[in-house]
Scaffold this active site. Structure first.
Site, PDB file in Angstrom:
ATOM      1  N   SER A  29     -25.329  -0.422   3.364  1.00 36.40           N
ATOM      2  CA  SER A  29     -25.824  -1.707   3.881  1.00 36.40           C
ATOM      3  C   SER A  29     -26.261  -1.528   5.331  1.00 36.40           C
ATOM      4  O   SER A  29     -26.471  -0.393   5.782  1.00 36.40           O
ATOM      5  CB  SER A  29     -24.735  -2.770   3.756  1.00 36.40           C
ATOM      6  OG  SER A  29     -25.270  -4.041   4.003  1.00 36.40           O
ATOM      7  N   ASN A  30     -26.411  -2.606   6.066  1.00 36.14           N
ATOM      8  CA  ASN A  30     -26.793  -2.520   7.477  1.00 36.14           C
ATOM      9  C   ASN A  30     -26.094  -3.630   8.261  1.00 36.14           C
ATOM     10  O   ASN A  30     -25.299  -4.376   7.703  1.00 36.14           O
ATOM     11  CB  ASN A  30     -28.316  -2.598   7.614  1.00 36.14           C
ATOM     12  CG  ASN A  30     -28.841  -3.894   7.022  1.00 36.14           C
ATOM     13  OD1 ASN A  30     -28.546  -4.975   7.516  1.00 36.14           O
ATOM     14  ND2 ASN A  30     -29.600  -3.783   5.933  1.00 36.14           N
ATOM     15  N   ARG A  31     -26.436  -3.726   9.535  1.00 40.05           N
ATOM     16  CA  ARG A  31     -25.649  -4.598  10.427  1.00 40.05           C
ATOM     17  C   ARG A  31     -26.153  -6.035  10.508  1.00 40.05           C
ATOM     18  O   ARG A  31     -25.738  -6.789  11.373  1.00 40.05           O
ATOM     19  CB  ARG A  31     -25.653  -4.014  11.842  1.00 40.05           C
ATOM     20  CG  ARG A  31     -25.003  -2.672  11.936  1.00 40.05           C
ATOM     21  CD  ARG A  31     -25.084  -2.175  13.381  1.00 40.05           C
ATOM     22  NE  ARG A  31     -24.785  -0.766  13.460  1.00 40.05           N
ATOM     23  CZ  ARG A  31     -23.559  -0.270  13.535  1.00 40.05           C
ATOM     24  NH1 ARG A  31     -22.522  -1.058  13.530  1.00 40.05           N
ATOM     25  NH2 ARG A  31     -23.387   1.040  13.611  1.00 40.05           N
ATOM     26  N   SER A  32     -27.084  -6.428   9.660  1.00 40.60           N
ATOM     27  CA  SER A  32     -27.611  -7.799   9.759  1.00 40.60           C
ATOM     28  C   SER A  32     -26.503  -8.831   9.534  1.00 40.60           C
ATOM     29  O   SER A  32     -25.695  -8.704   8.618  1.00 40.60           O
ATOM     30  CB  SER A  32     -28.714  -7.997   8.720  1.00 40.60           C
ATOM     31  OG  SER A  32     -29.059  -9.355   8.666  1.00 40.60           O
ATOM     32  N   ALA A  42     -32.618  -8.155   6.109  1.00 41.92           N
ATOM     33  CA  ALA A  42     -32.711  -6.719   6.344  1.00 41.92           C
ATOM     34  C   ALA A  42     -32.431  -6.070   4.984  1.00 41.92           C
ATOM     35  O   ALA A  42     -31.272  -5.900   4.596  1.00 41.92           O
ATOM     36  CB  ALA A  42     -31.694  -6.299   7.384  1.00 41.92           C
TER      37      ALA A  42
END
Ligand code: CTP
Length: 411
Positions: free
Chosen positions: A212-215, A279
């Protein structure tokens, strides 16, 4: 600077006799701080729970506590106040005030002015769980809803009567948020359907791990709030985020990019404005075993396959008159990256913001951003809050929708 929807607005804050009446002080304080003229109106039982002078000190306005008080003072004469108000906010709203409002009773200042006003009316109910669930209360709620009254809460939780269940006054910040949508009279997106993707997607590696990512979903949240404030019907398709979409927006929860693509494809044909703020993971693991993977003592190779490009598809399937907005989070030269992005995804507006170590952006409340329009004209927003970005986006979207309205023909 964020536009302040409360400035110079007159709001009647009706406080009725629930134990949660003390929480109305926070509402009065916040609205006053934001520049609203708040007229506190306390029912007889509310005045026994919280002193009118507390509200007077907070708002700088005389608190109305009885029908005949108001006749002494032309400034709070009920017809005038009711006609001038931009909003009637009843918080907390007891079963009794809901019953009176639903049945058109007018036996005190608040119930009387509820019949007079043409301003939006927002109730934040608070009562015992059984009272809330009672068919009489539910019927009153339905009657009021059918007449166009608005509701926020109640939520479930521990109540003053020591029971647990629905009936607790929803938190004041949530009430304020719902109220700010009603007090704002701009309607340049009225009847428009706005679809927003928000947050990060999660791509499963196995049943417990994911890429995943930091959004955080904060940008999607600010966009949804702004679009609703301008009268749009808003749907948010959101990955798991720290922050839920605002009250009043339709919410569709997804986890993966493929689920997001499917949800967007279903909604897109009836959408006027699509804002892709999510994101989205560009890749997902080619295989996600259904059992938890074990350490092997060996390096692990991950094979990734490309995910659908949700915004890219929307660009190629765009229906006539639809406005598309993209976001790009970049670490390099924002303007150059933005121009390149626009060549690949021909959106009407592209917001390019800076991310990376030590930068604002993901998870933060503010960001460094540029807006590029379809012809690559650049507006540097500088270092701004996400609300300001949302406002700038929808100012341009509204302008663009106006530009596309069919021109009148005179025969
Ligand atoms: N987007 C999308 N679906 C994807 C990837 C991105 O809808 N699979 C949307 C994002 O919501 C955002 C914009 O496209 O509005 C970002 O585009 P782009 O910069 O091409 O995506 P990135 O993956 O961030 O860029 P890059 O290919 O440069 O890594």
């Amino acid at each position: 600077m964020k536009r302040n929807t409360w400035n110079n607005r007159e709001v009647v804050l009706g406080v009725t006799g629930s134990i949660a009446a003390y929480k109305a002080c926070e509402l009065a304080s916040r609205m006053t701080e934001l520049g609203a003229k708040v007229i506190p109106v306390l029912t007889h039982s509310a005045a026994e729970l919280v002193g009118p002078s507390t509200f007077e000190a907070i708002t700088g306005q005389r608190a109305v506590t009885a029908m005949f008080d108001s006749l002494q003072n032309p400034d709070v004469e009920h017809i005038t106040v009711a006609s001038r108000a931009s909003l009637f906010l009843i918080a907390p709203a007891t079963a009794n005030i809901l019953a009176k409002a639903a049945n058109g009773l007018a036996d005190d200042w608040l119930s009387t002015t509820l019949l007079v006003t043409r301003a939006p009316i927002l109730f934040a109910p608070a009562m015992n769980t059984n009272m809330y669930a009672h068919p009489a209360t539910q019927a009153n709620l339905n009657t009021l809803r059918a007449r166009g009254c608005h509701f926020v809460g109640p939520e479930s939780g521990r109540l003053a009567c020591r029971t647990v269940g629905p009936g607790r006054l929803i938190d004041p910040p949530v009430i304020l948020e719902a109220a700010s949508l009603l007090v704002d009279d701009r309607d340049d997106l009225a009847d428009k359907r706005v679809l927003i993707t928000s947050g990060a997607t999660r791509e499963a590696l196995d049943p417990v791990r994911y890429l995943s990512n930091r959004s955080s979903g904060k940008m999607g949240y600010a966009l949804a709030l702004e679009a609703m404030a301008r009268g749009a019907q808003v749907t948010v398709i959101t990955g798991p985020t720290e922050i839920a979409p605002p009250h009043g927006a339709e919410r569709i929860d997804i986890e993966t990019a493929e689920e997001m693509a499917e949800a967007v494809a279903q909604r897109l044909p009836e959408t006027d404005v699509f804002v892709a703020a999510a994101a989205v993971a560009d890749y997902r693991p080619a295989h996600a075993p259904s059992v938890k993977q074990k350490r092997t003592g060996q390096p692990l190779q991950l094979e990734l396959v490309e995910n659908p490009d949700v915004l890219g598809r929307a660009c190629s399937q765009r229906k006539h008159g639809q406005v598309l907005v993209g976001f790009a989070a970049e670490t390099g030269d924002l303007e150059e990256m933005g121009r390149e992005k626009l060549r690949n995804k021909p959106v009407d507006l592209l917001v390019v913001n800076r991310v990376g170590p030590g930068q604002c952006g993901f998870g933060a409340g503010s960001l460094d951003a540029l807006i590029l329009d379809g012809s690559a004209t650049v507006t540097d927003l500088g270092h701004v809050g996400k609300e300001t970005v949302a406002q700038a986006v929808f100012d341009r979207v509204a302008q663009s929708l106006r530009g596309r309205a069919p021109t009148e023909t005179h025969i």
